[in-house]
Design a protein around this motif. Sequence first.
Motif, PDB file in Angstrom:
ATOM      1  N   TYR A 167      -7.447  10.127  49.010  1.00 29.45           N
ATOM      2  CA  TYR A 167      -8.699  10.926  49.516  1.00 29.45           C
ATOM      3  C   TYR A 167      -8.644  12.232  48.877  1.00 29.45           C
ATOM      4  O   TYR A 167      -9.838  12.778  48.693  1.00 29.45           O
ATOM      5  N   LYS A 216      -9.692   3.368  48.726  1.00 31.59           N
ATOM      6  CA  LYS A 216      -9.038   4.412  49.125  1.00 31.59           C
ATOM      7  C   LYS A 216      -8.152   3.983  50.470  1.00 31.59           C
ATOM      8  O   LYS A 216      -6.887   4.422  50.287  1.00 31.59           O
ATOM      9  N   ARG A 217      -8.885   3.491  51.304  1.00 33.75           N
ATOM     10  CA  ARG A 217      -7.988   3.055  52.515  1.00 33.75           C
ATOM     11  C   ARG A 217      -6.797   2.070  52.127  1.00 33.75           C
ATOM     12  O   ARG A 217      -5.788   2.160  52.666  1.00 33.75           O
ATOM     13  N   HIS A 218      -7.035   1.117  51.031  1.00 32.41           N
ATOM     14  CA  HIS A 218      -5.979   0.233  50.500  1.00 32.41           C
ATOM     15  C   HIS A 218      -4.934   1.000  49.902  1.00 32.41           C
ATOM     16  O   HIS A 218      -3.778   0.621  50.193  1.00 32.41           O
ATOM     17  N   ALA A 228     -12.260  -1.782  50.445  1.00 38.04           N
ATOM     18  CA  ALA A 228     -12.193  -0.315  50.632  1.00 38.04           C
ATOM     19  C   ALA A 228     -10.889   0.410  49.798  1.00 38.04           C
ATOM     20  O   ALA A 228      -9.867   0.367  50.427  1.00 38.04           O
TER      21      ALA A 228
END
Length: 354
Positions: free
Chosen positions: A152, A244-246, A242
């Motif tokens: 992020y 970034k989340r991963h 996703a």
Amino acid sequence: MSDQTPSPPTATPPADEHRRVEGAAAEASPRSAFARLMSGSVGLNLGMIIALALLCVVGAVTAGDRFVDVNNVLTILRLAAVIGVVSIGMTFVIIGGGFDLSVGAIVALASVWATTLATQRMAEDTHWIMMVVVALAVGTGCGIVNGLFIAYGGVAPFVMTLATLAAARGLAEIISGKRNQIVQDQAFVDFMNGRVLGIPMLVWIFAVVCVIGWVLLNRTTFGRRTIAVGGNATAARLAGIAVKRHTLMLYALLGLACGLAAIMLMARTTTGSATHGLLYELDAIAAVVIGGTLLGGGRGTIVGTIFGVLILNTLTNVFTLNNLDTSTQAVAKGAIIVVAVLLQQRVARRNDTS
């Protein structure tokens, strides 16, 4: 004169031409299938099995009974277990297109935090599992910090994990006062150093982590998404992943593995220390690369990483039994890494041209 016009003759290949074409196709098909098989993970694993077998032969010839002794084999496995757990976590991060230089420092910080006087008093009042929870929480927390800034914050993995390496090692030194912290709970030490069916508990833990890692990578959506993100992050994002989340989850997973490795190291040495985990990042990356995982991401295997860990630890054991210094061991490990990367590049070029 006849009103019927003769139809043009049908062009049919001669019978012997039919047989020649079919025979060539039948002959080429098994060969091409075999070539594809050997250029994949099967061929890679076979090559590592041969390399490990040759190392064992060298060890048996040079060190004799000292190498083939059952206790020595178990020693190799116990030493491989700790760095092996870290390497399994590193495999996921590298397949996902990431990189982590801070794993050794995270192991040290988790071991120190889990052996502080306050933590050990809580363990005395409750159960030694409290030390395990603290180590896992510290490792996972460090992984989350790495993942947040990388995914992020847009910080390059090399820069972020290098900063975490320095910060985590420094924090471990501050907490411990640069002293080794002795594990006081004998029940924890006895359990973690116990044996099941004659095999050390640390080896069983490593085996369980390997099985879980294999299933997670090869039989779950998480594993497929990891490969997709590492192969092409843009395409993965367009496919609805996703990214970034991963990526955050991958670094958290590696942090969790570091916390578990810290627990295993605490049990083996009965201490928590800021010096634990020195150069673990290099050993883990070496094992992953030797195992066939691409540094650029998108491809890798858990089985290959396991063989990479075993090869490195067997090599170290052979050198130790033959009284070779650590400098020679470092040179040999460096040469192995270079050869592994060159082989990866060659296979990648072959696959691109095929």
